[in-house]
Design a protein around this motif. Structure first.
Motif, PDB file in Angstrom:
ATOM      1  N   SER A  94     -15.607  -4.796  20.100  1.00 43.92           N
ATOM      2  CA  SER A  94     -16.531  -5.186  19.042  1.00 43.92           C
ATOM      3  C   SER A  94     -17.947  -4.727  19.378  1.00 43.92           C
ATOM      4  O   SER A  94     -18.227  -4.296  20.503  1.00 43.92           O
ATOM      5  CB  SER A  94     -16.530  -6.708  18.887  1.00 43.92           C
ATOM      6  OG  SER A  94     -17.184  -7.314  19.994  1.00 43.92           O
ATOM      7  N   ILE A 139      -6.986 -10.312  24.738  1.00 47.16           N
ATOM      8  CA  ILE A 139      -8.251 -10.314  24.002  1.00 47.16           C
ATOM      9  C   ILE A 139      -9.268 -11.034  24.881  1.00 47.16           C
ATOM     10  O   ILE A 139      -9.079 -12.202  25.229  1.00 47.16           O
ATOM     11  CB  ILE A 139      -8.117 -11.035  22.646  1.00 47.16           C
ATOM     12  CG1 ILE A 139      -7.126 -10.296  21.751  1.00 47.16           C
ATOM     13  CG2 ILE A 139      -9.475 -11.143  21.955  1.00 47.16           C
ATOM     14  CD1 ILE A 139      -6.851 -10.988  20.427  1.00 47.16           C
ATOM     15  N   VAL A 179     -16.348  -8.353  22.704  1.00 44.14           N
ATOM     16  CA  VAL A 179     -14.939  -8.724  22.608  1.00 44.14           C
ATOM     17  C   VAL A 179     -14.107  -7.449  22.670  1.00 44.14           C
ATOM     18  O   VAL A 179     -14.379  -6.481  21.957  1.00 44.14           O
ATOM     19  CB  VAL A 179     -14.646  -9.474  21.292  1.00 44.14           C
ATOM     20  CG1 VAL A 179     -13.147  -9.755  21.158  1.00 44.14           C
ATOM     21  CG2 VAL A 179     -15.435 -10.773  21.236  1.00 44.14           C
ATOM     22  N   THR A 180     -13.094  -7.437  23.514  1.00 41.35           N
ATOM     23  CA  THR A 180     -12.225  -6.265  23.641  1.00 41.35           C
ATOM     24  C   THR A 180     -10.769  -6.679  23.464  1.00 41.35           C
ATOM     25  O   THR A 180     -10.378  -7.793  23.826  1.00 41.35           O
ATOM     26  CB  THR A 180     -12.378  -5.572  25.013  1.00 41.35           C
ATOM     27  OG1 THR A 180     -12.029  -6.506  26.045  1.00 41.35           O
ATOM     28  CG2 THR A 180     -13.795  -5.092  25.226  1.00 41.35           C
ATOM     29  N   THR A 181      -9.986  -5.771  22.885  1.00 34.71           N
ATOM     30  CA  THR A 181      -8.537  -5.955  22.817  1.00 34.71           C
ATOM     31  C   THR A 181      -7.898  -4.869  23.674  1.00 34.71           C
ATOM     32  O   THR A 181      -8.411  -3.746  23.756  1.00 34.71           O
ATOM     33  CB  THR A 181      -8.020  -5.830  21.376  1.00 34.71           C
ATOM     34  OG1 THR A 181      -8.297  -4.511  20.889  1.00 34.71           O
ATOM     35  CG2 THR A 181      -8.676  -6.860  20.475  1.00 34.71           C
ATOM     36  N   THR A 226      -2.111  -5.836  23.453  1.00 37.19           N
ATOM     37  CA  THR A 226      -2.311  -7.002  22.597  1.00 37.19           C
ATOM     38  C   THR A 226      -1.240  -7.046  21.518  1.00 37.19           C
ATOM     39  O   THR A 226      -1.070  -6.078  20.776  1.00 37.19           O
ATOM     40  CB  THR A 226      -3.696  -6.960  21.930  1.00 37.19           C
ATOM     41  OG1 THR A 226      -4.707  -6.894  22.939  1.00 37.19           O
ATOM     42  CG2 THR A 226      -3.931  -8.211  21.085  1.00 37.19           C
ATOM     43  N   TYR A 267      -5.722 -12.946  14.738  1.00 35.77           N
ATOM     44  CA  TYR A 267      -6.216 -13.955  15.667  1.00 35.77           C
ATOM     45  C   TYR A 267      -7.553 -14.508  15.167  1.00 35.77           C
ATOM     46  O   TYR A 267      -8.400 -13.753  14.686  1.00 35.77           O
ATOM     47  CB  TYR A 267      -6.415 -13.357  17.059  1.00 35.77           C
ATOM     48  CG  TYR A 267      -5.158 -12.761  17.656  1.00 35.77           C
ATOM     49  CD1 TYR A 267      -4.362 -13.495  18.531  1.00 35.77           C
ATOM     50  CD2 TYR A 267      -4.766 -11.457  17.349  1.00 35.77           C
ATOM     51  CE1 TYR A 267      -3.209 -12.951  19.086  1.00 35.77           C
ATOM     52  CE2 TYR A 267      -3.615 -10.906  17.891  1.00 35.77           C
ATOM     53  CZ  TYR A 267      -2.841 -11.662  18.751  1.00 35.77           C
ATOM     54  OH  TYR A 267      -1.704 -11.114  19.302  1.00 35.77           O
ATOM     55  N   LEU A 314     -14.685 -15.325  15.065  1.00 37.04           N
ATOM     56  CA  LEU A 314     -14.343 -13.918  14.852  1.00 37.04           C
ATOM     57  C   LEU A 314     -12.858 -13.824  14.513  1.00 37.04           C
ATOM     58  O   LEU A 314     -12.029 -14.454  15.167  1.00 37.04           O
ATOM     59  CB  LEU A 314     -14.632 -13.102  16.116  1.00 37.04           C
ATOM     60  CG  LEU A 314     -14.106 -11.663  16.144  1.00 37.04           C
ATOM     61  CD1 LEU A 314     -14.877 -10.781  15.158  1.00 37.04           C
ATOM     62  CD2 LEU A 314     -14.191 -11.083  17.557  1.00 37.04           C
ATOM     63  N   GLN A 315     -12.542 -13.028  13.487  1.00 38.48           N
ATOM     64  CA  GLN A 315     -11.133 -12.738  13.207  1.00 38.48           C
ATOM     65  C   GLN A 315     -10.786 -11.354  13.751  1.00 38.48           C
ATOM     66  O   GLN A 315     -11.474 -10.377  13.475  1.00 38.48           O
ATOM     67  CB  GLN A 315     -10.828 -12.782  11.707  1.00 38.48           C
ATOM     68  CG  GLN A 315      -9.340 -12.607  11.391  1.00 38.48           C
ATOM     69  CD  GLN A 315      -9.037 -12.570   9.912  1.00 38.48           C
ATOM     70  OE1 GLN A 315      -9.115 -11.513   9.271  1.00 38.48           O
ATOM     71  NE2 GLN A 315      -8.704 -13.727   9.349  1.00 38.48           N
ATOM     72  N   VAL A 316      -9.725 -11.297  14.527  1.00 41.54           N
ATOM     73  CA  VAL A 316      -9.253 -10.038  15.107  1.00 41.54           C
ATOM     74  C   VAL A 316      -7.882  -9.732  14.504  1.00 41.54           C
ATOM     75  O   VAL A 316      -6.960 -10.559  14.607  1.00 41.54           O
ATOM     76  CB  VAL A 316      -9.138 -10.125  16.641  1.00 41.54           C
ATOM     77  CG1 VAL A 316      -8.589  -8.811  17.201  1.00 41.54           C
ATOM     78  CG2 VAL A 316     -10.486 -10.460  17.261  1.00 41.54           C
ATOM     79  N   ARG A 317      -7.765  -8.579  13.871  1.00 38.14           N
ATOM     80  CA  ARG A 317      -6.477  -8.162  13.307  1.00 38.14           C
ATOM     81  C   ARG A 317      -5.945  -6.977  14.101  1.00 38.14           C
ATOM     82  O   ARG A 317      -6.607  -5.941  14.204  1.00 38.14           O
ATOM     83  CB  ARG A 317      -6.622  -7.775  11.841  1.00 38.14           C
ATOM     84  CG  ARG A 317      -5.315  -7.292  11.212  1.00 38.14           C
ATOM     85  CD  ARG A 317      -5.415  -7.188   9.708  1.00 38.14           C
ATOM     86  NE  ARG A 317      -4.143  -6.760   9.134  1.00 38.14           N
ATOM     87  CZ  ARG A 317      -3.804  -6.950   7.872  1.00 38.14           C
ATOM     88  NH1 ARG A 317      -4.639  -7.559   7.042  1.00 38.14           N
ATOM     89  NH2 ARG A 317      -2.644  -6.538   7.414  1.00 38.14           N
ATOM     90  N   VAL A 318      -4.766  -7.136  14.663  1.00 35.84           N
ATOM     91  CA  VAL A 318      -4.119  -6.067  15.431  1.00 35.84           C
ATOM     92  C   VAL A 318      -2.922  -5.587  14.621  1.00 35.84           C
ATOM     93  O   VAL A 318      -1.937  -6.314  14.444  1.00 35.84           O
ATOM     94  CB  VAL A 318      -3.669  -6.560  16.820  1.00 35.84           C
ATOM     95  CG1 VAL A 318      -3.011  -5.415  17.597  1.00 35.84           C
ATOM     96  CG2 VAL A 318      -4.849  -7.118  17.603  1.00 35.84           C
TER      97      VAL A 318
END
Length: 236
Positions: A2, A36, A45-47, A51, A56, A74-78
């Motif tokens: 991010s 994450i 923030v790193t993925t 992952t 998330y 924060l929303q994280v989409r993988v």
């Protein structure tokens, strides 16, 4: 990774940490199980490449030197890795234009939280036992937007190995391999003329070779010629 999270006010130094993390349909998860992570001093923030696929929700806490803190979410989409569907083998005949379509799924596009579409391309073509792209394979192309692969009728007789890829907006790719066989044009052998007598049934056999079987035989045109006392039926 991010962009870095930052704070307003507070007393430096600021320390960052993940307070909570949940995964859609998966409940609470941890940094260790998801890979994450949040840099304690960088606010990044790193993925990781391990992952798991999912969405998330990450609660991020910033704490200053006096112990005061604030949080944000924060929303994280993988998304899943890219896969390509379509033919892996194809046979055609020289002089006949042939098409087949490839479709991609997974990756990050406008359909999965991104802002772009797939780009299709041919990464390599080998002809026969060659290890290099042959100039004749300029007659094989793929539409970058639709994934339609076109083999022109002028594609030389041979066997080709075609590596097809689809790329998403982040440059990630999926791969599909097609084995293409281009056969020579159909050849027909048999009598060039037949002489018989009216009232008598006569047969003769024509055989085809090359091309792509099975063969279908048909008379395209026939007409009657009067030649003196004889009639001749000619096939075209």
């Amino acid at each position: 990774t991010s962009t870095a999270f930052t704070t307003l006010y507070g007393t430096a130094p600021i320390t960052w940490r993940i307070d909570t993390m949940t995964r859609t349909s998966g409940g609470n998860v941890t940094e260790t199980s998801t890979n994450i992570r949040l840099g304690s001093t960088s606010g990044l923030v790193t993925t990781g490449d391990t992952t798991p696929v999912g969405i998330y929700t990450v609660t991020i806490r910033a704490t200053d030197a006096r112990g005061d803190f604030e949080t944000t979410t924060l929303q994280v989409r993988v998304n899943d890795s890219i896969t390509i569907s379509g033919a892996t083998s194809l046979t055609t005949t020289y002089s006949r234009e042939t098409t087949t379509t490839y479709t991609a799924s997974g990756g990050t596009t406008s359909a999965s939280g991104g802002s772009d579409t797939y780009t299709y391309f041919i990464s390599r073509i080998t002809k026969g036992a060659s290890t290099n792209i042959d100039t004749a394979t300029a007659t094989i192309s793929i539409d970058p937007s639709t994934g339609v692969l076109t083999i022109l009728g002028t594609t030389a007789h041979d066997t080709y190995t075609i590596i097809i890829q689809a790329r998403d907006q982040f440059g990630e790719t999926g791969t599909r391999t097609l084995t293409l066989r281009v056969n020579e044009s159909v050849a027909v052998s048999g009598a060039a003329s037949i002489i018989t007598t009216e009232g008598r049934e006569t047969t003769t056999t024509f055989t085809a070779s090359l091309g792509t079987g099975p063969y279908t035989y048909q008379i395209l045109q026939a007409h009657l010629h009067h030649d003196g006392d004889r009639y001749r039926c000619c096939r075209r």
